[in-house]
Write a protein that holds these residues in place. Structure first.
Motif, PDB file in Angstrom:
ATOM      1  N   MET A  68     -30.411  35.147  43.649  1.00  0.00           N
ATOM      2  CA  MET A  68     -29.631  34.441  42.650  1.00  0.00           C
ATOM      3  C   MET A  68     -28.258  34.157  43.237  1.00  0.00           C
ATOM      4  O   MET A  68     -27.708  34.945  43.981  1.00  0.00           O
ATOM      5  N   ILE A  69     -27.727  33.016  42.879  1.00  0.00           N
ATOM      6  CA  ILE A  69     -26.363  32.656  43.277  1.00  0.00           C
ATOM      7  C   ILE A  69     -25.525  32.534  42.006  1.00  0.00           C
ATOM      8  O   ILE A  69     -26.064  32.350  40.911  1.00  0.00           O
ATOM      9  N   PHE A  70     -24.222  32.641  42.187  1.00  0.00           N
ATOM     10  CA  PHE A  70     -23.312  32.520  41.057  1.00  0.00           C
ATOM     11  C   PHE A  70     -22.314  31.407  41.313  1.00  0.00           C
ATOM     12  O   PHE A  70     -21.663  31.375  42.352  1.00  0.00           O
ATOM     13  N   GLU A  71     -22.268  30.505  40.375  1.00  0.00           N
ATOM     14  CA  GLU A  71     -21.258  29.441  40.378  1.00  0.00           C
ATOM     15  C   GLU A  71     -20.019  30.026  39.708  1.00  0.00           C
ATOM     16  O   GLU A  71     -20.085  30.520  38.590  1.00  0.00           O
ATOM     17  N   HIS A  72     -18.898  29.998  40.411  1.00  0.00           N
ATOM     18  CA  HIS A  72     -17.626  30.428  39.834  1.00  0.00           C
ATOM     19  C   HIS A  72     -16.743  29.193  39.702  1.00  0.00           C
ATOM     20  O   HIS A  72     -16.420  28.558  40.703  1.00  0.00           O
ATOM     21  N   ALA A  73     -16.385  28.866  38.484  1.00  0.00           N
ATOM     22  CA  ALA A  73     -15.493  27.730  38.239  1.00  0.00           C
ATOM     23  C   ALA A  73     -14.198  28.269  37.642  1.00  0.00           C
ATOM     24  O   ALA A  73     -14.217  28.889  36.581  1.00  0.00           O
ATOM     25  N   HIS A  74     -13.104  28.068  38.356  1.00  0.00           N
ATOM     26  CA  HIS A  74     -11.793  28.448  37.835  1.00  0.00           C
ATOM     27  C   HIS A  74     -11.289  27.277  37.007  1.00  0.00           C
ATOM     28  O   HIS A  74     -11.105  26.183  37.517  1.00  0.00           O
ATOM     29  N   VAL A  75     -11.106  27.541  35.723  1.00  0.00           N
ATOM     30  CA  VAL A  75     -10.786  26.495  34.751  1.00  0.00           C
ATOM     31  C   VAL A  75      -9.444  26.812  34.103  1.00  0.00           C
ATOM     32  O   VAL A  75      -9.222  27.931  33.652  1.00  0.00           O
ATOM     33  N   THR A  76      -8.570  25.817  34.056  1.00  0.00           N
ATOM     34  CA  THR A  76      -7.287  25.972  33.386  1.00  0.00           C
ATOM     35  C   THR A  76      -7.251  25.044  32.179  1.00  0.00           C
ATOM     36  O   THR A  76      -7.531  23.852  32.297  1.00  0.00           O
ATOM     37  N   VAL A  77      -6.924  25.627  31.023  1.00  0.00           N
ATOM     38  CA  VAL A  77      -6.832  24.859  29.782  1.00  0.00           C
ATOM     39  C   VAL A  77      -5.440  25.058  29.188  1.00  0.00           C
ATOM     40  O   VAL A  77      -4.745  26.020  29.514  1.00  0.00           O
ATOM     41  N   ALA A  78      -5.059  24.159  28.302  1.00  0.00           N
ATOM     42  CA  ALA A  78      -3.767  24.288  27.618  1.00  0.00           C
ATOM     43  C   ALA A  78      -3.789  25.572  26.783  1.00  0.00           C
ATOM     44  O   ALA A  78      -4.773  25.867  26.100  1.00  0.00           O
ATOM     45  N   VAL A  79      -2.711  26.332  26.858  1.00  0.00           N
ATOM     46  CA  VAL A  79      -2.631  27.624  26.177  1.00  0.00           C
ATOM     47  C   VAL A  79      -2.891  27.485  24.682  1.00  0.00           C
ATOM     48  O   VAL A  79      -3.587  28.318  24.089  1.00  0.00           O
ATOM     49  N   ASP A  80      -2.382  26.436  24.069  1.00  0.00           N
ATOM     50  CA  ASP A  80      -2.562  26.273  22.625  1.00  0.00           C
ATOM     51  C   ASP A  80      -3.978  25.826  22.241  1.00  0.00           C
ATOM     52  O   ASP A  80      -4.300  25.720  21.061  1.00  0.00           O
ATOM     53  N   ARG A  81      -4.850  25.614  23.242  1.00  0.00           N
ATOM     54  CA  ARG A  81      -6.235  25.190  22.968  1.00  0.00           C
ATOM     55  C   ARG A  81      -7.275  26.213  23.433  1.00  0.00           C
ATOM     56  O   ARG A  81      -8.466  25.938  23.449  1.00  0.00           O
ATOM     57  N   GLN A  82      -6.808  27.402  23.801  1.00  0.00           N
ATOM     58  CA  GLN A  82      -7.722  28.412  24.325  1.00  0.00           C
ATOM     59  C   GLN A  82      -8.836  28.763  23.330  1.00  0.00           C
ATOM     60  O   GLN A  82     -10.001  28.845  23.719  1.00  0.00           O
ATOM     61  N   SER A  83      -8.484  28.999  22.098  1.00  0.00           N
ATOM     62  CA  SER A  83      -9.499  29.366  21.097  1.00  0.00           C
ATOM     63  C   SER A  83     -10.532  28.261  20.922  1.00  0.00           C
ATOM     64  O   SER A  83     -11.737  28.529  20.821  1.00  0.00           O
ATOM     65  N   ASP A  84     -10.068  27.010  20.890  1.00  0.00           N
ATOM     66  CA  ASP A  84     -10.994  25.880  20.763  1.00  0.00           C
ATOM     67  C   ASP A  84     -11.917  25.796  21.980  1.00  0.00           C
ATOM     68  O   ASP A  84     -13.115  25.531  21.843  1.00  0.00           O
ATOM     69  N   PHE A  85     -11.361  26.019  23.167  1.00  0.00           N
ATOM     70  CA  PHE A  85     -12.157  25.993  24.392  1.00  0.00           C
ATOM     71  C   PHE A  85     -13.229  27.091  24.372  1.00  0.00           C
ATOM     72  O   PHE A  85     -14.388  26.849  24.709  1.00  0.00           O
ATOM     73  N   GLU A  86     -12.839  28.281  23.961  1.00  0.00           N
ATOM     74  CA  GLU A  86     -13.789  29.391  23.906  1.00  0.00           C
ATOM     75  C   GLU A  86     -14.932  29.095  22.932  1.00  0.00           C
ATOM     76  O   GLU A  86     -16.094  29.385  23.222  1.00  0.00           O
ATOM     77  N   ARG A  87     -14.615  28.502  21.796  1.00  0.00           N
ATOM     78  CA  ARG A  87     -15.656  28.122  20.838  1.00  0.00           C
ATOM     79  C   ARG A  87     -16.567  27.037  21.416  1.00  0.00           C
ATOM     80  O   ARG A  87     -17.790  27.068  21.250  1.00  0.00           O
ATOM     81  N   ALA A  88     -15.961  26.079  22.104  1.00  0.00           N
ATOM     82  CA  ALA A  88     -16.756  24.997  22.707  1.00  0.00           C
ATOM     83  C   ALA A  88     -17.706  25.559  23.765  1.00  0.00           C
ATOM     84  O   ALA A  88     -18.877  25.166  23.833  1.00  0.00           O
ATOM     85  N   PHE A  89     -17.225  26.491  24.589  1.00  0.00           N
ATOM     86  CA  PHE A  89     -18.091  27.098  25.600  1.00  0.00           C
ATOM     87  C   PHE A  89     -19.243  27.847  24.930  1.00  0.00           C
ATOM     88  O   PHE A  89     -20.396  27.725  25.354  1.00  0.00           O
ATOM     89  N   ALA A  90     -18.939  28.609  23.891  1.00  0.00           N
ATOM     90  CA  ALA A  90     -19.983  29.349  23.174  1.00  0.00           C
ATOM     91  C   ALA A  90     -21.049  28.390  22.649  1.00  0.00           C
ATOM     92  O   ALA A  90     -22.243  28.725  22.627  1.00  0.00           O
ATOM     93  N   GLY A  91     -20.640  27.198  22.263  1.00  0.00           N
ATOM     94  CA  GLY A  91     -21.582  26.214  21.736  1.00  0.00           C
ATOM     95  C   GLY A  91     -22.472  25.571  22.779  1.00  0.00           C
ATOM     96  O   GLY A  91     -23.565  25.095  22.448  1.00  0.00           O
ATOM     97  N   VAL A  92     -22.046  25.532  24.041  1.00  0.00           N
ATOM     98  CA  VAL A  92     -22.854  24.879  25.080  1.00  0.00           C
ATOM     99  C   VAL A  92     -23.458  25.862  26.082  1.00  0.00           C
ATOM    100  O   VAL A  92     -24.233  25.458  26.949  1.00  0.00           O
ATOM    101  N   LYS A  93     -23.156  27.115  25.956  1.00  0.00           N
ATOM    102  CA  LYS A  93     -23.679  28.135  26.872  1.00  0.00           C
ATOM    103  C   LYS A  93     -25.197  28.055  26.968  1.00  0.00           C
ATOM    104  O   LYS A  93     -25.780  28.183  28.047  1.00  0.00           O
ATOM    105  N   LYS A  94     -25.857  27.820  25.842  1.00  0.00           N
ATOM    106  CA  LYS A  94     -27.328  27.760  25.817  1.00  0.00           C
ATOM    107  C   LYS A  94     -27.862  26.668  26.730  1.00  0.00           C
ATOM    108  O   LYS A  94     -28.962  26.791  27.282  1.00  0.00           O
ATOM    109  N   HIS A  95     -27.122  25.591  26.930  1.00  0.00           N
ATOM    110  CA  HIS A  95     -27.568  24.500  27.801  1.00  0.00           C
ATOM    111  C   HIS A  95     -27.533  24.920  29.269  1.00  0.00           C
ATOM    112  O   HIS A  95     -28.330  24.425  30.070  1.00  0.00           O
ATOM    113  N   LEU A  96     -26.640  25.799  29.626  1.00  0.00           N
ATOM    114  CA  LEU A  96     -26.565  26.306  30.998  1.00  0.00           C
ATOM    115  C   LEU A  96     -27.703  27.286  31.272  1.00  0.00           C
ATOM    116  O   LEU A  96     -28.372  27.203  32.296  1.00  0.00           O
ATOM    117  N   VAL A  97     -27.919  28.194  30.349  1.00  0.00           N
ATOM    118  CA  VAL A  97     -28.943  29.222  30.530  1.00  0.00           C
ATOM    119  C   VAL A  97     -30.350  28.624  30.461  1.00  0.00           C
ATOM    120  O   VAL A  97     -31.248  29.059  31.185  1.00  0.00           O
TER     121      VAL A  97
END
Length: 125
Positions: A1-30
């Motif tokens: 198995m290999i691991f893709e590591h993506a270093h991602v920078t988002v606007a500080v005031d949008r962190q919560s929105d980003f985390e929710r968005a990732f939770a919503g699309v995680k299933k598409h990656l897996v």
């Protein structure tokens, strides 16, 4: 198995929105061909910095994912949050199977040695 590591920078005031968005699309990656795991890790040192860590069967399968409809869903959901282009690298655990096998062999040899020593101490002289 290999691991893709993506270093991602988002606007500080949008962190919560980003985390929710990732939770919503995680299933598409897996669920992707070769997709195994997906996690989002927040930096404790730098506000707005994340590590997106995705496990794949191979780098080739990760590359194939890039042109899939699921990849477009992930990009559409997350790209608006990026303040700089994510930096991506692939990693693997070198020789982990060999290390585990060697540990088991050494442990088994140590146990066998202890058993022989105990048996020898019980043998009448």
């Amino acid at each position: 198995m290999i691991f893709e590591h993506a270093h991602v920078t988002v606007a500080v005031d949008r962190q919560s929105d980003f985390e929710r968005a990732f939770a919503g699309v995680k299933k598409h990656l897996v669920a992707a061909n070769g997709g195994k795991t997906a996690e989002l890790v927040r930096s404790v040192d730098t506000d707005g910095l994340y590590l997106m860590r995705v496990g794949w069967d191979s780098v080739e399968q990760h590359a194939e994912f890039g042109s899939s409809p699921d990849a477009q869903i992930v990009v559409d959901a997350l790209a608006e949050f990026f303040v700089v282009t994510p930096q991506v690298a692939h990693f693997e655990s070198p020789g982990i199977a060999i290390r585990v096998r060697n540990f088991v062999q050494v442990t088994a040899a140590g146990i066998a040695s202890q058993v022989r020593a105990r048996q020898a101490s019980k043998t009448p002289a």
